[in-house]
Design a protein around this motif. Sequence first.
Motif, mmCIF file in Angstrom:
data_model
loop_
_atom_site.group_PDB
_atom_site.id
_atom_site.type_symbol
_atom_site.label_atom_id
_atom_site.label_comp_id
_atom_site.label_asym_id
_atom_site.label_seq_id
_atom_site.Cartn_x
_atom_site.Cartn_y
_atom_site.Cartn_z
ATOM 1 N N MET A 1 12.109 6.357 -18.468
ATOM 2 C CA MET A 1 11.834 6.961 -17.351
ATOM 3 C C MET A 1 11.178 6.290 -16.168
ATOM 4 O O MET A 1 10.405 5.394 -16.563
ATOM 5 C CB MET A 1 10.879 8.250 -17.661
ATOM 6 C CG MET A 1 11.381 9.355 -18.311
ATOM 7 S SD MET A 1 10.519 10.619 -18.237
ATOM 8 C CE MET A 1 9.180 10.269 -19.481
ATOM 9 N N LYS A 2 11.209 6.508 -15.038
ATOM 10 C CA LYS A 2 10.506 5.782 -13.984
ATOM 11 C C LYS A 2 9.507 6.882 -13.384
ATOM 12 O O LYS A 2 9.701 8.140 -13.156
ATOM 13 C CB LYS A 2 11.287 5.591 -12.690
ATOM 14 C CG LYS A 2 12.351 4.523 -12.988
ATOM 15 C CD LYS A 2 13.119 4.049 -11.655
ATOM 16 C CE LYS A 2 12.096 3.642 -10.500
ATOM 17 N NZ LYS A 2 12.973 3.125 -9.467
ATOM 18 N N ILE A 3 8.200 6.689 -13.763
ATOM 19 C CA ILE A 3 6.984 7.554 -13.389
ATOM 20 C C ILE A 3 6.447 7.057 -12.011
ATOM 21 O O ILE A 3 5.773 5.960 -12.124
ATOM 22 C CB ILE A 3 6.325 7.664 -14.524
ATOM 23 C CG1 ILE A 3 6.741 7.955 -15.757
ATOM 24 C CG2 ILE A 3 4.985 8.488 -14.374
ATOM 25 C CD1 ILE A 3 6.261 8.045 -17.074
ATOM 26 N N LEU A 4 5.788 7.989 -11.112
ATOM 27 C CA LEU A 4 5.232 7.738 -10.163
ATOM 28 C C LEU A 4 3.948 8.450 -9.963
ATOM 29 O O LEU A 4 3.768 9.632 -10.314
ATOM 30 C CB LEU A 4 6.007 8.050 -8.900
ATOM 31 C CG LEU A 4 5.307 7.694 -7.515
ATOM 32 C CD1 LEU A 4 5.042 6.281 -7.156
ATOM 33 C CD2 LEU A 4 6.011 8.214 -6.217
ATOM 34 N N HIS A 5 2.827 7.571 -10.004
ATOM 35 C CA HIS A 5 1.440 8.243 -9.802
ATOM 36 C C HIS A 5 1.036 7.961 -8.497
ATOM 37 O O HIS A 5 1.188 6.963 -7.908
ATOM 38 C CB HIS A 5 0.520 7.711 -10.760
ATOM 39 C CG HIS A 5 0.457 8.436 -12.084
ATOM 40 N ND1 HIS A 5 -0.286 9.286 -12.765
ATOM 41 C CD2 HIS A 5 1.312 7.887 -13.289
ATOM 42 C CE1 HIS A 5 -0.146 9.395 -13.795
ATOM 43 N NE2 HIS A 5 0.819 8.864 -14.276
ATOM 44 N N ILE A 6 0.574 9.288 -7.708
ATOM 45 C CA ILE A 6 0.043 9.042 -6.363
ATOM 46 C C ILE A 6 -1.356 9.194 -6.729
ATOM 47 O O ILE A 6 -1.906 10.334 -7.100
ATOM 48 C CB ILE A 6 0.833 10.309 -5.477
ATOM 49 C CG1 ILE A 6 2.210 9.940 -5.641
ATOM 50 C CG2 ILE A 6 0.179 10.090 -4.029
ATOM 51 C CD1 ILE A 6 2.856 11.309 -4.866
ATOM 52 N N ILE A 7 -2.050 8.316 -5.919
ATOM 53 C CA ILE A 7 -3.918 8.424 -6.138
ATOM 54 C C ILE A 7 -4.198 7.848 -4.886
ATOM 55 O O ILE A 7 -3.702 7.086 -4.288
ATOM 56 C CB ILE A 7 -4.103 7.510 -7.566
ATOM 57 C CG1 ILE A 7 -5.633 8.091 -7.713
ATOM 58 C CG2 ILE A 7 -3.893 6.323 -7.316
ATOM 59 C CD1 ILE A 7 -5.937 7.458 -9.201
ATOM 60 N N ARG A 8 -5.501 8.417 -4.656
ATOM 61 C CA ARG A 8 -6.299 7.915 -3.647
ATOM 62 C C ARG A 8 -6.558 6.413 -3.447
ATOM 63 O O ARG A 8 -6.355 5.750 -2.375
ATOM 64 C CB ARG A 8 -7.661 8.620 -3.214
ATOM 65 C CG ARG A 8 -8.475 8.100 -2.298
ATOM 66 C CD ARG A 8 -8.049 8.389 -0.785
ATOM 67 N NE ARG A 8 -9.063 8.159 0.152
ATOM 68 C CZ ARG A 8 -9.041 6.663 0.633
ATOM 69 N NH1 ARG A 8 -8.400 5.869 0.050
ATOM 70 N NH2 ARG A 8 -9.896 6.370 1.647
ATOM 71 N N SER A 9 -6.943 5.828 -4.696
ATOM 72 C CA SER A 9 -7.264 4.454 -4.696
ATOM 73 C C SER A 9 -7.138 3.848 -5.895
ATOM 74 O O SER A 9 -7.435 4.783 -6.869
ATOM 75 C CB SER A 9 -8.881 4.395 -4.116
ATOM 76 O OG SER A 9 -9.038 2.761 -4.391
ATOM 77 N N CYS A 10 -6.656 2.532 -5.939
ATOM 78 C CA CYS A 10 -6.685 2.191 -7.325
ATOM 79 C C CYS A 10 -7.756 0.965 -7.724
ATOM 80 O O CYS A 10 -7.574 0.098 -8.597
ATOM 81 C CB CYS A 10 -5.230 1.204 -7.697
ATOM 82 S SG CYS A 10 -4.852 -0.002 -6.698
ATOM 83 N N ASP A 11 -8.873 1.073 -6.739
ATOM 84 C CA ASP A 11 -9.923 0.542 -6.889
ATOM 85 C C ASP A 11 -10.735 0.858 -8.293
ATOM 86 O O ASP A 11 -11.053 1.897 -8.633
ATOM 87 C CB ASP A 11 -10.834 0.581 -5.771
ATOM 88 C CG ASP A 11 -12.270 -0.457 -5.880
ATOM 89 O OD1 ASP A 11 -12.647 -0.899 -6.835
ATOM 90 O OD2 ASP A 11 -12.960 -0.471 -4.986
ATOM 91 N N PRO A 12 -11.088 -0.296 -9.350
ATOM 92 C CA PRO A 12 -11.573 0.080 -10.571
ATOM 93 C C PRO A 12 -13.041 1.038 -10.091
ATOM 94 O O PRO A 12 -13.375 1.621 -10.936
ATOM 95 C CB PRO A 12 -11.881 -1.195 -11.115
ATOM 96 C CG PRO A 12 -10.794 -1.887 -10.518
ATOM 97 C CD PRO A 12 -10.806 -1.465 -9.137
#
Length: 383
Positions: A1-12
């Motif tokens: 599967m191709k899974i897309l996550h949408i998130i405000r930031s990927c800053d740890p």
Amino acid sequence: MKILHIIRSCDPKAGGPIEGVTQLSKCYKELGHQLSVVTLDLDDADFVKNQTLFEVFALGSGKKSTYGYSKKLIPWLTLHCHEYDVIVINGIWQYHSFAAHRVLIKAKKPYYIFTHGMLDPWFKRAYPLKHLKKYLYWWWGEYPVLRDAKQVLFTCEEEKIQARESFWPYRCQEQVVSYGTAGCIGDQDLQKQLFLETYPQLQGKRYLLFLSRIHPKKGVDLLIEAFSKVYSAADDTILVIAGPDQVGMQSNLTQLAERLGVAEKIVWPGMLSGDLKWGAYLNADAFVLPSHQENFGIVVAEALSANVPVLISNKVNIWREIVEDNAGLVANDDLVGCESLLSQWQHIDDVAKDNMRVNARVCFKNRYEITKASSFLLGLFEG
């Protein structure tokens, strides 16, 4: 599967949501699935350029705003959303969830959403004016996002129950899912040694560890005050407060520690990651998180994985599981409760502490190990 996550930031530094996505990406990759992430970060941010676990599409506008508006997001999603088998929105109250809903409904593309504790009624009590503004936005902005989702994903039963109490109307397809982290990995002896070499003032000392964002909801002020009352000057126990100071609280907290006479007994390492982070856990006598609100608490699961008992408030939504497994102590999120946590721990004998350390690891393996969580989610997506 191709899974897309949408998130405000990927800053740890953003905390648990992106850490959860990161951990899931490792498991998905091992099982032959592909995970990509769309964020509202700038594409030249170091944490974007250095990301190797998953593909990042950083569409930020560069404007400093917590809402995170970007004119690039809707066109990008319109063009690419049909390329993915599964789409997951992480978090609400920001532009990415509003924009994603607008595109995905028009495209008739189903999606899932993690609220990540952002519907907890604590925010209503703590910030009543902000809550009123959110209520005005809720009707036309955020409520449709949840109402139209294929499923709204909650990381524990308590989070699901609490989410029902913040706004009306409230109607959505609720689903509690397994959630967690990979836990303590690497050479533990070397990690412990590295941490103590980096912070030599902790050599031979017993310390309590707070490791999370330094934020008003985390109860750090309560922790410092309770620590000053329970651990006298004669006691050599140290308090380690580790984490990014995102809202500029640390200077006030250090002044508080000075007024209470415990400034010399507190170490502030800042944000820890990698082997240093695991070394901090592994050397700790106990982990402390007296939060006023915590939908799950990745850091709690991390502590458990390192055989560290957790001293948490009953506003950390997995507190019932901690009590059931005797993996730590739980009390109210006020000064009396925080004092109780520290005092109880101080007076528990070594045999009982050792038993609790064993229980901590068992609790992690049975409930929060990431491979179980990823398998659960994949089953949900494929169902």
